[in-house]
Design a protein around this motif. Structure first.
Motif, PDB file in Angstrom:
ATOM      1  N   ILE A   1       0.897  -1.162   0.023  1.00 21.89           N
ATOM      2  CA  ILE A   1      -0.013   0.020  -0.032  1.00 21.89           C
ATOM      3  C   ILE A   1       1.022   1.366   0.038  1.00 21.89           C
ATOM      4  O   ILE A   1       0.415   2.263   0.286  1.00 21.89           O
ATOM      5  CB  ILE A   1      -1.154   0.013   1.018  1.00 21.89           C
ATOM      6  CG1 ILE A   1      -0.165  -0.006   2.531  1.00 21.89           C
ATOM      7  CG2 ILE A   1      -1.861  -1.086   1.164  1.00 21.89           C
ATOM      8  CD1 ILE A   1      -0.985   0.041   3.806  1.00 21.89           C
ATOM      9  N   SER A   2       2.032   1.040  -0.224  1.00 24.54           N
ATOM     10  CA  SER A   2       2.813   2.233  -0.175  1.00 24.54           C
ATOM     11  C   SER A   2       2.559   3.440  -1.324  1.00 24.54           C
ATOM     12  O   SER A   2       2.877   4.751  -0.872  1.00 24.54           O
ATOM     13  CB  SER A   2       4.518   1.766  -0.646  1.00 24.54           C
ATOM     14  OG  SER A   2       4.612   1.045  -1.484  1.00 24.54           O
ATOM     15  N   ALA A   3       2.182   2.948  -2.345  1.00 23.54           N
ATOM     16  CA  ALA A   3       2.054   3.892  -3.489  1.00 23.54           C
ATOM     17  C   ALA A   3       0.900   4.794  -3.045  1.00 23.54           C
ATOM     18  O   ALA A   3       0.593   6.022  -3.225  1.00 23.54           O
ATOM     19  CB  ALA A   3       1.820   3.339  -4.724  1.00 23.54           C
ATOM     20  N   GLY A   4      -0.187   4.205  -2.478  1.00 23.82           N
ATOM     21  CA  GLY A   4      -1.594   4.772  -2.308  1.00 23.82           C
ATOM     22  C   GLY A   4      -1.304   5.750  -0.888  1.00 23.82           C
ATOM     23  O   GLY A   4      -1.733   6.750  -0.934  1.00 23.82           O
ATOM     24  N   TRP A   5      -0.308   5.348  -0.018  1.00 25.65           N
ATOM     25  CA  TRP A   5       0.124   6.265   1.104  1.00 25.65           C
ATOM     26  C   TRP A   5       0.996   7.295   0.602  1.00 25.65           C
ATOM     27  O   TRP A   5       0.538   8.698   0.947  1.00 25.65           O
ATOM     28  CB  TRP A   5       0.961   5.417   2.144  1.00 25.65           C
ATOM     29  CG  TRP A   5       1.471   6.186   3.220  1.00 25.65           C
ATOM     30  CD1 TRP A   5       2.801   6.698   3.231  1.00 25.65           C
ATOM     31  CD2 TRP A   5       0.800   6.697   4.211  1.00 25.65           C
ATOM     32  NE1 TRP A   5       3.063   7.442   4.382  1.00 25.65           N
ATOM     33  CE2 TRP A   5       1.629   7.440   5.146  1.00 25.65           C
ATOM     34  CE3 TRP A   5      -0.668   6.443   4.811  1.00 25.65           C
ATOM     35  CZ2 TRP A   5       1.493   8.173   6.200  1.00 25.65           C
ATOM     36  CZ3 TRP A   5      -0.784   7.200   6.161  1.00 25.65           C
ATOM     37  CH2 TRP A   5       0.268   8.028   6.652  1.00 25.65           C
TER      38      TRP A   5
END
Length: 348
Positions: free
Chosen positions: A98-102
């Protein structure tokens, strides 16, 4: 019903709270069977879920340890994790990056929230722990999480915490007690749990509101840490000899600018000032708080099912007819201008 509830939740998220949805998984579009064909975590499985087993020592992890199953009822399809039958460090990980969304979240949405349904299953001697964990970008710090140990049914929080003031303590990942008497799950019962991490303060919230099991905030040691992934895990510990099973569903991970975890924040002061009488009750129960304006009352059974709702207009005393309810224990959620309180009532 599950799909409608999720869509309603997302509608609220998009228009009322300006959330950024990072994960929204109800398993309904997945194929029954193994989640993935790879246990190394290198290749994504269904709906970009990765599966990984941390050790290959006997008994080795299997693809069948990560299943999409049909549990029936309103939940329909769900994830099932099977833990190790030994005391090895063969933790099972079912994860989403979920790093990109964060990184691309809306400005100001600096609270990471994770909510999920958990089915406790039958009583077991398995020492497996079924957890939801959010890791930072180093992959070492647990920003927030919750753990249910199957053999004891005890629920604990998990986070990166500064315990250096204690003898022998340090800054590390710790299990966090959620009450002086540890809260527990009841066998074969669905729960809705939530946990959040505040990037700006380091605060971590552990919450269950339907049954009032816990609502705890601690200040973690990971202030300013960015998010990497969301994991559902099945861990094991010393002395274990039985494989345990955990069932997870309706997994929602999103960002927000304020605390909206599980859609309600309990207020300890308000909770202490509410009076509910008579209790036990046969016919009519009165809810009273001279310092608050009550707007809604919701009663749920111990399986989390809503059995009665009542909307009122700014009243300090409300009478609720419960003569139509079966005998047993219920949880009453009281919404007011001073916060949300949860009270246990007994119907005679």
């Amino acid at each position: 019903m599950k799909k409608l509830l999720l869509l309603f939740s997302l509608s609220i998220a998009g228009f009322s709270y300006a959330q950024d949805v990072l994960v929204n998984e109800n398993c309904e579009t997945l194929t029954i069977g193994n989640v993935s064909t790879d246990l190394t975590g290198a290749n994504a499985g269904q709906n970009n879920w990765f599966t990984y087993v941390s050790a290959t020592a006997a008994p080795a992890g299997q693809l069948s340890d990560f299943q999409v199953i049909n549990v029936g009822g309103v939940n329909g399809q769900a994830f099932q994790l099977t833990g190790s039958s030994a005391a090895t460090a063969a933790t099972r990980y079912l994860s989403q990056d979920i790093s990109a969304g964060w990184t691309n979240r809306t400005s100001g949405n600096d609270i990471l929230n994770a909510e999920y349904d958990f089915f406790s299953g039958p009583a077991t001697t398995s020492a497996n722990s079924m957890r939801i964990l959010v890791y930072d970008t180093t992959g070492a710090q647990i920003l927030c999480g919750l753990s249910v140990k199957l053999s004891t049914s005890v629920i604990q929080g998990v986070c990166y915490y500064d315990n250096s003031a204690a003898a022998g303590g340090s800054i590390a990942n710790y299990l966090i007690g959620l009450a002086s008497t540890a809260p527990t799950v009841t066998p074969n019962t669905w729960y809705r749990f939530g946990v959040s991490f505040n990037y700006n303060t380091g605060d971590v919230i552990f919450r269950e509101v339907n049954q009032g099991l816990f609502d705890v905030t601690v200040t973690g040691a990971a202030l300013g840490s960015d998010v990497l992934e969301l994991d559902l895990t099945a861990g094991t510990t010393t002395g274990n000899s039985v494989a345990g099973v955990g069932v997870f569903d309706n997994i929602n991970c999103y960002t927000s600018a304020s605390d909206i975890l599980l859609g309600a924040k309990s207020n300890t002061m308000a909770n202490n000032k509410f009076t509910v009488y008579p209790n036990p009750v046969k016919n009519v129960v009165t809810v009273s708080n001279a310092d608050a304006s009550i707007s809604a009352i919701e009663i749920t059974d111990l399986n989390g099912r809503v059995v009665k709702t009542l909307n009122v207009t700014s009243l300090t005393d409300v009478q609720v007819t419960v003569s139509d309810l079966s005998q047993g224990v219920y949880m009453m959620k009281i919404t007011s201008d001073k916060g949300t309180a949860v009270k246990k009532i007994i119907k005679e």
